[in-house]
Design a protein around this motif. Sequence first.
Motif, PDB file in Angstrom:
ATOM      1  N   ALA A  49      91.858 -20.241   3.273  1.00  0.00           N
ATOM      2  CA  ALA A  49      91.936 -20.435   1.831  1.00  0.00           C
ATOM      3  C   ALA A  49      92.459 -19.167   1.180  1.00  0.00           C
ATOM      4  CB  ALA A  49      90.569 -20.783   1.257  1.00  0.00           C
ATOM      5  N   VAL A  50      92.992 -19.326  -0.032  1.00  0.00           N
ATOM      6  CA  VAL A  50      93.471 -18.175  -0.799  1.00  0.00           C
ATOM      7  C   VAL A  50      93.205 -18.428  -2.271  1.00  0.00           C
ATOM      8  CG1 VAL A  50      95.838 -19.079  -0.940  1.00  0.00           C
ATOM      9  CG2 VAL A  50      95.433 -16.620  -1.201  1.00  0.00           C
ATOM     10  N   ILE A  51      92.989 -17.346  -3.005  1.00  0.00           N
ATOM     11  CA  ILE A  51      92.755 -17.416  -4.447  1.00  0.00           C
ATOM     12  C   ILE A  51      93.608 -16.357  -5.117  1.00  0.00           C
ATOM     13  CG2 ILE A  51      90.761 -15.849  -4.338  1.00  0.00           C
ATOM     14  CD1 ILE A  51      89.449 -17.658  -6.500  1.00  0.00           C
ATOM     15  N   ASN A  52      94.157 -16.678  -6.272  1.00  0.00           N
ATOM     16  CA  ASN A  52      95.035 -15.713  -6.940  1.00  0.00           C
ATOM     17  C   ASN A  52      94.208 -14.633  -7.636  1.00  0.00           C
ATOM     18  OD1 ASN A  52      94.106 -17.198  -9.146  1.00  0.00           O
ATOM     19  ND2 ASN A  52      96.063 -17.026 -10.230  1.00  0.00           N
ATOM     20  N   TRP A  53      94.884 -13.685  -8.249  1.00  0.00           N
ATOM     21  CA  TRP A  53      94.209 -12.502  -8.767  1.00  0.00           C
ATOM     22  C   TRP A  53      93.171 -12.830  -9.825  1.00  0.00           C
ATOM     23  CZ3 TRP A  53      94.157 -10.935 -13.828  1.00  0.00           C
ATOM     24  CH2 TRP A  53      95.052 -11.605 -14.695  1.00  0.00           C
ATOM     25  N   SER A  54      93.426 -13.863 -10.620  1.00  0.00           N
ATOM     26  CA  SER A  54      92.515 -14.182 -11.724  1.00  0.00           C
ATOM     27  C   SER A  54      91.469 -15.213 -11.349  1.00  0.00           C
ATOM     28  CB  SER A  54      93.314 -14.701 -12.918  1.00  0.00           C
ATOM     29  OG  SER A  54      93.892 -15.959 -12.606  1.00  0.00           O
ATOM     30  N   GLY A  55      91.675 -15.881 -10.220  1.00  0.00           N
ATOM     31  CA  GLY A  55      90.758 -16.946  -9.836  1.00  0.00           C
ATOM     32  C   GLY A  55      91.156 -18.305 -10.370  1.00  0.00           C
ATOM     33  N   SER A  56      92.290 -18.388 -11.037  1.00  0.00           N
ATOM     34  CA  SER A  56      92.697 -19.644 -11.666  1.00  0.00           C
ATOM     35  C   SER A  56      93.391 -20.603 -10.707  1.00  0.00           C
ATOM     36  CB  SER A  56      93.633 -19.357 -12.851  1.00  0.00           C
ATOM     37  OG  SER A  56      94.803 -18.694 -12.407  1.00  0.00           O
ATOM     38  N   ASN A  57      93.855 -20.082  -9.575  1.00  0.00           N
ATOM     39  CA  ASN A  57      94.551 -20.930  -8.605  1.00  0.00           C
ATOM     40  C   ASN A  57      93.982 -20.718  -7.217  1.00  0.00           C
ATOM     41  OD1 ASN A  57      96.523 -22.260 -10.244  1.00  0.00           O
ATOM     42  ND2 ASN A  57      97.584 -20.309 -10.398  1.00  0.00           N
ATOM     43  N   THR A  58      93.794 -21.807  -6.509  1.00  0.00           N
ATOM     44  CA  THR A  58      93.301 -21.756  -5.139  1.00  0.00           C
ATOM     45  C   THR A  58      94.107 -22.710  -4.260  1.00  0.00           C
ATOM     46  OG1 THR A  58      91.667 -23.487  -5.578  1.00  0.00           O
ATOM     47  CG2 THR A  58      90.932 -21.202  -5.830  1.00  0.00           C
ATOM     48  N   ARG A  72      86.090 -15.884  -6.722  1.00  0.00           N
ATOM     49  CA  ARG A  72      86.041 -14.430  -6.808  1.00  0.00           C
ATOM     50  C   ARG A  72      85.373 -14.016  -8.109  1.00  0.00           C
ATOM     51  NH1 ARG A  72      91.962 -12.303  -6.340  1.00  0.00           N
ATOM     52  NH2 ARG A  72      91.001 -10.271  -6.796  1.00  0.00           N
ATOM     53  N   ASP A  73      84.757 -12.850  -8.055  1.00  0.00           N
ATOM     54  CA  ASP A  73      84.143 -12.235  -9.220  1.00  0.00           C
ATOM     55  C   ASP A  73      84.767 -10.847  -9.336  1.00  0.00           C
ATOM     56  OD1 ASP A  73      82.543 -10.870 -11.038  1.00  0.00           O
ATOM     57  OD2 ASP A  73      80.734 -11.944 -10.442  1.00  0.00           O
ATOM     58  N   ASN A  74      85.734 -10.711 -10.213  1.00  0.00           N
ATOM     59  CA  ASN A  74      86.447  -9.443 -10.303  1.00  0.00           C
ATOM     60  C   ASN A  74      85.562  -8.313 -10.820  1.00  0.00           C
ATOM     61  OD1 ASN A  74      88.798 -10.442  -9.228  1.00  0.00           O
ATOM     62  ND2 ASN A  74      89.756 -10.858 -11.210  1.00  0.00           N
ATOM     63  N   ALA A  75      84.580  -8.637 -11.632  1.00  0.00           N
ATOM     64  CA  ALA A  75      83.666  -7.601 -12.112  1.00  0.00           C
ATOM     65  C   ALA A  75      82.859  -7.016 -10.964  1.00  0.00           C
ATOM     66  CB  ALA A  75      82.747  -8.171 -13.174  1.00  0.00           C
ATOM     67  N   LYS A  76      82.548  -7.847  -9.988  1.00  0.00           N
ATOM     68  CA  LYS A  76      81.796  -7.391  -8.811  1.00  0.00           C
ATOM     69  C   LYS A  76      82.715  -7.026  -7.657  1.00  0.00           C
ATOM     70  CE  LYS A  76      77.624 -10.081  -9.837  1.00  0.00           C
ATOM     71  NZ  LYS A  76      76.668 -11.112  -9.327  1.00  0.00           N
ATOM     72  N   MET A  77      84.006  -7.241  -7.843  1.00  0.00           N
ATOM     73  CA  MET A  77      84.988  -6.946  -6.795  1.00  0.00           C
ATOM     74  C   MET A  77      84.612  -7.644  -5.498  1.00  0.00           C
ATOM     75  SD  MET A  77      85.837  -2.946  -7.626  1.00  0.00           S
ATOM     76  CE  MET A  77      87.041  -2.842  -6.337  1.00  0.00           C
ATOM     77  N   THR A  78      84.307  -8.908  -5.610  1.00  0.00           N
ATOM     78  CA  THR A  78      83.850  -9.680  -4.464  1.00  0.00           C
ATOM     79  C   THR A  78      84.521 -11.046  -4.461  1.00  0.00           C
ATOM     80  OG1 THR A  78      81.703  -8.575  -4.509  1.00  0.00           O
ATOM     81  CG2 THR A  78      81.833 -10.630  -3.283  1.00  0.00           C
ATOM     82  N   VAL A  79      84.879 -11.489  -3.274  1.00  0.00           N
ATOM     83  CA  VAL A  79      85.403 -12.836  -3.090  1.00  0.00           C
ATOM     84  C   VAL A  79      84.441 -13.585  -2.178  1.00  0.00           C
ATOM     85  CG1 VAL A  79      86.874 -12.172  -1.149  1.00  0.00           C
ATOM     86  CG2 VAL A  79      87.444 -14.197  -2.485  1.00  0.00           C
TER      87      VAL A  79
END
Length: 125
Positions: A49-58, A72-79
């Motif tokens: 699987a893959v997710i884009n930088w913002s989490g809007s596309n998978t 992904r949670d960019n605030a936590k820097m975790t996928v």
Amino acid sequence: QVQLVESGGGLVQAGGSLRLSCAASGRTFTRYAMGWFRQAPGKEREFVAVINWSGSNTYYADSVKGRFTISRDNAKMTVYLQMNSLQPEDTAVYYCAAGLLRYFPSSDSRGYDYWGQGTQVTVSK
């Protein structure tokens, strides 16, 4: 640069669930698409699987579509990779990867720049 550390693997019975996490370090995490790959014994590494930088596309491999969810949670820097309805054929070492993908989505491992060390997932019958 981005450093990646996976966690959450383990042993689960068929039909069970696991959630994998991939913690990233580095200032540029939000620039990267994040992918999950897996490698079973004696087999080549395959895209999950893959997710884009913002989490809007998978995007998912057909083999896991409807059972796995990447987020992904960019605030936590975790996928994350939520894995439901696990089957013995899902047994593998799971790797997360970060890539500045020229095209999204990309299931080609050569497009990913940074890799974690992997976490083992074993699904028993």
